[in-house]
Design a protein around this motif. Structure first.
Motif, PDB file in Angstrom:
ATOM      1  N   GLN A  26       0.816  -1.219   0.000  1.00  0.00           N
ATOM      2  CA  GLN A  26       0.000   0.000   0.000  1.00  0.00           C
ATOM      3  C   GLN A  26       0.850   1.269   0.000  1.00  0.00           C
ATOM      4  OE1 GLN A  26      -2.758  -0.689   3.360  1.00  0.00           O
ATOM      5  NE2 GLN A  26      -4.330  -1.168   1.840  1.00  0.00           N
ATOM      6  N   THR A  27       1.977   1.191  -0.678  1.00  0.00           N
ATOM      7  CA  THR A  27       2.848   2.361  -0.821  1.00  0.00           C
ATOM      8  C   THR A  27       2.692   3.034  -2.186  1.00  0.00           C
ATOM      9  OG1 THR A  27       4.635   0.923  -1.614  1.00  0.00           O
ATOM     10  CG2 THR A  27       4.578   1.425   0.748  1.00  0.00           C
ATOM     11  N   THR A 223       4.285   9.833   0.997  1.00  0.00           N
ATOM     12  CA  THR A 223       3.060   9.056   0.823  1.00  0.00           C
ATOM     13  C   THR A 223       2.856   8.181   2.046  1.00  0.00           C
ATOM     14  OG1 THR A 223       3.335   9.017  -1.592  1.00  0.00           O
ATOM     15  CG2 THR A 223       1.868   7.367  -0.620  1.00  0.00           C
ATOM     16  N   LEU A 224       1.768   8.390   2.750  1.00  0.00           N
ATOM     17  CA  LEU A 224       1.493   7.625   3.961  1.00  0.00           C
ATOM     18  C   LEU A 224       0.846   6.286   3.641  1.00  0.00           C
ATOM     19  CD1 LEU A 224       0.129  10.491   6.239  1.00  0.00           C
ATOM     20  CD2 LEU A 224       2.477   9.643   6.043  1.00  0.00           C
ATOM     21  N   LYS A 225      -0.114   6.297   2.728  1.00  0.00           N
ATOM     22  CA  LYS A 225      -0.819   5.064   2.419  1.00  0.00           C
ATOM     23  C   LYS A 225      -1.602   5.234   1.127  1.00  0.00           C
ATOM     24  CE  LYS A 225      -3.908   1.694   4.647  1.00  0.00           C
ATOM     25  NZ  LYS A 225      -4.772   1.435   5.834  1.00  0.00           N
ATOM     26  N   VAL A 227      -4.689   3.416  -1.054  1.00  0.00           N
ATOM     27  CA  VAL A 227      -5.761   2.417  -1.022  1.00  0.00           C
ATOM     28  C   VAL A 227      -6.653   2.603  -2.240  1.00  0.00           C
ATOM     29  CG1 VAL A 227      -5.778   2.239   1.497  1.00  0.00           C
ATOM     30  CG2 VAL A 227      -7.265   3.897   0.371  1.00  0.00           C
TER      31      VAL A 227
END
Length: 255
Positions: A26-27, A223-225, A227
């Motif tokens: 999820q990066t 970038t935190l996550k 989805v």
């Protein structure tokens, strides 16, 4: 009309026909074993440069140079542009994905060394929809810019551009050198013929690094996550306007 050199920026992206998937960490999106191609808006920019030369002649548009920033496989994208008809290419070799400001700084250095009269870019890359590189480049160079171009022509040292704006179309002119970013409705890009693909292998391709250009690449975003968007819910048939207003007010919270 004086002789012009046109620089066109191109980017290697996941092919627009591919269904993009988020990677397991999820990066970001999955890029391994995924088909890549030239950014569609950049294809339009290459085609526009070629058509300007076909319209005004090789004595007017003396050279079309394409440039790409990215890993070694970016050279495949440059070869595609050369097969379309560009004269030579420049590869700024980098390991990681670049933010728009970094690309603009690299382009600024190349412009300073190569001295183009006109820079054409796609209005954005489909990987991020940032819409920033062309505008940042114009700011760094202190050049006039015409973004969202749906029609481009050159008259002497003046650029004439029809832009797509919220209210319709806007016609502007700018003195060269200038920056133009193109939209998809400008023209249909040509396919490279097999003979031109073979010729492209012999056309000049120069590789440089950010260090060669004196540019330090630094990431300013984290970038935190990543989805996937939620699946779309099925529609509902409502019995009355009052029920619609109730749902807009209490469920959607838009009223």
């Amino acid at each position: 009309m004086s002789s012009l050199r046109i620089l066109v920026g191109v980017k290697r992206v996941i092919d627009s026909a591919v269904k993009v998937r988020v990677n397991s960490a999820q990066t970001g999106v999955e890029t391994a074993n995924v088909k890549h191609s030239m950014n569609p808006f950049d294809e339009i920019a290459v085609e526009e440069a070629l058509r300007l030369r076909e319209k005004h002649g090789a004595d007017t548009v003396k050279e079309i140079v394409v440039l790409s920033c990215g890993p070694a496989k970016a050279q495949e994208t440059l070869r595609t542009a050369l097969a379309m008809g560009a004269d030579r290419s420049i590869h700024v070799k980098t390991d990681d994905a670049l933010e728009p400001l970094s690309v603009a700084k690299l382009l600024t250095k190349v412009v300073g060394a190569d001295k183009p009269d006109h820079v054409l870019l796609g209005k954005h890359a489909i990987v991020d929809d940032a819409h920033q590189t062309g505008q940042m480049l114009a700011g760094l160079l202190n050049w006039p810019q015409a973004t969202f171009a749906s029609k481009v022509d050159v008259n002497g040292r003046t650029l004439e551009v029809v832009r797509e704006v919220d209210g319709g179309l806007e016609t502007v002119s700018a003195a060269l050198p200038a920056i133009v970013t193109t939209v998809m409705r400008l023209i249909e890009p040509r396919y490279a013929s097999l003979p031109n693909i073979m010729k492209a292998k012999k056309k000049p391709l120069t590789t440089v690094t950010p260090a060669d250009l004196g540019v330090e690449i630094r990431s300013r975003l984290q970038t935190l996550k990543v989805v996937e968007p939620p699946k779309r819910q099925g529609g509902k048939v409502l019995a009355s306007v009052d029920e619609l207003l109730d749902k807009l007010r209490n469920e959607a919270k838009v009223l």
